[in-house]
Design a protein around this motif. Structure first.
Motif, short mmCIF file in Angstrom:
data_model
loop_
_atom_site.label_atom_id
_atom_site.label_comp_id
_atom_site.label_asym_id
_atom_site.label_seq_id
_atom_site.Cartn_x
_atom_site.Cartn_y
_atom_site.Cartn_z
N ASP A 30 4.78 8.09 6.15
CA ASP A 30 5.68 7.66 5.10
C ASP A 30 6.05 6.21 5.39
O ASP A 30 5.54 5.61 6.33
CB ASP A 30 6.91 8.57 5.02
N MET A 31 6.93 5.66 4.58
CA MET A 31 7.27 4.25 4.74
C MET A 31 7.99 3.98 6.06
O MET A 31 7.89 2.88 6.61
CB MET A 31 8.10 3.77 3.55
N VAL A 32 8.71 4.96 6.59
CA VAL A 32 9.42 4.75 7.86
C VAL A 32 8.43 4.64 9.01
O VAL A 32 8.47 3.68 9.78
CB VAL A 32 10.45 5.87 8.11
N THR A 33 7.54 5.63 9.15
CA THR A 33 6.57 5.56 10.25
C THR A 33 5.59 4.41 10.03
O THR A 33 5.13 3.79 11.00
CB THR A 33 5.81 6.89 10.43
N ARG A 34 5.31 4.11 8.79
CA ARG A 34 4.42 2.98 8.49
C ARG A 34 5.04 1.67 8.97
O ARG A 34 4.37 0.82 9.55
CB ARG A 34 4.16 2.94 6.99
N ALA A 35 6.34 1.49 8.73
CA ALA A 35 7.02 0.27 9.17
C ALA A 35 7.04 0.17 10.70
O ALA A 35 6.81 -0.90 11.27
CB ALA A 35 8.45 0.24 8.63
N VAL A 36 7.27 1.30 11.38
CA VAL A 36 7.24 1.31 12.84
C VAL A 36 5.85 0.92 13.34
O VAL A 36 5.71 0.07 14.22
CB VAL A 36 7.65 2.70 13.39
N GLY B 52 0.82 -1.21 0.00
CA GLY B 52 0.00 0.00 0.00
C GLY B 52 0.84 1.25 0.00
O GLY B 52 2.06 1.21 0.03
N HIS B 53 0.15 2.38 -0.01
CA HIS B 53 0.82 3.67 -0.05
C HIS B 53 0.65 4.36 1.28
O HIS B 53 -0.30 4.12 2.01
CB HIS B 53 0.20 4.53 -1.17
N PRO B 54 1.56 5.27 1.62
CA PRO B 54 1.41 6.02 2.85
C PRO B 54 0.11 6.81 2.84
O PRO B 54 -0.34 7.27 1.80
CB PRO B 54 2.61 6.98 2.82
N GLU B 55 -0.50 6.92 4.01
CA GLU B 55 -1.73 7.69 4.11
C GLU B 55 -1.68 8.55 5.36
O GLU B 55 -0.95 8.27 6.28
CB GLU B 55 -2.96 6.78 4.11
N HIS B 56 -2.46 9.60 5.36
CA HIS B 56 -2.56 10.51 6.50
C HIS B 56 -1.19 11.01 6.94
O HIS B 56 -0.88 11.06 8.12
CB HIS B 56 -3.28 9.85 7.68
#
Length: 197
Positions: free
Chosen positions: A59-65, A52-56
């Motif tokens: 980004d990919m860093v906070t998404r991975a966390v 998926g893509h980052p939302e709200h």
């Protein structure tokens, strides 16, 4: 870097957790006497799948966390700080390079990152220093940033004034979960300093 790499990693890890807390994606809970981070708000599409893509604003860093916290909510707050700190420097540098804020400078045995625009890089700390000097009220994001500067010890290197009353008042104005972020960060930094001796 103004700090040892391990302390820089802890500060960046705390900043990433702070971003998720400010976005309402994680919350602090006391579970069986331990302070833990738990997911908050609706799950994002593809949670845990890495798709998926980052939302709200994620980004990919906070998404991975966030994906890690969703997958393993039983860990203590301090465990998350230490885990995220292992790769935080590289992860944040990659994110900032992709955003054209940093550029890598290759050296013979290593590489480091330089700001693309020195004025833009210096502005957040300059803005905070002016606010401290003028005793201005800060917004929540700047209170967290100032608190993390103090908690990691880098404040000694970048703040022009060390007005203890102003710094304490600024942190006291934060919601309890963000105060816990600062306290956990300061404790983790203290442990890291002691373990290096």
């Amino acid at each position: 870097m103004r700090l040892h790499a391990r302390l820089t990693g802890l500060g960046l890890a705390a900043a990433l957790l702070g971003e998720l807390m400010l976005a309402g994606r994680i919350a602090v809970h006391k579970v069986e006497g331990e302070t833990r981070l738990l997911p908050a708000g609706p799950p994002h599409p593809g949670a845990g799948a890495g798709a998926g893509h980052p939302e709200h604003g994620q980004d990919m860093v906070t998404r991975a966390v966030l994906d890690h916290i969703v997958a393993e909510p039983s860990h203590r707050f301090r465990t998350w700080l230490q885990f995220i700190a292992r790769t935080a420097h590289a992860d944040v540098a990659t994110r900032m390079t992709a955003a054209a804020l940093l550029r890598p400078q290759r050296m013979r045995l290593s590489s480091r990152y330089l700001p693309v625009d020195a004025n833009q890089a210096a502005w957040p700390v300059g803005r905070l220093n002016l606010a401290v000097r003028r005793r201005e009220s800060l917004n929540t994001q700047d209170r967290v940033l100032l608190g993390l500067l103090v908690a990691t010890g880098v404040g000694r290197h970048v703040l022009w004034e060390h007005n203890a009353a102003y710094l304490a008042q600024s942190a006291a104005g934060l919601a309890a979960p963000l105060q816990e972020l600062l306290a956990q960060t300061e404790a983790a930094v203290g442990d890291a300093v002691i373990s290096r001796r």
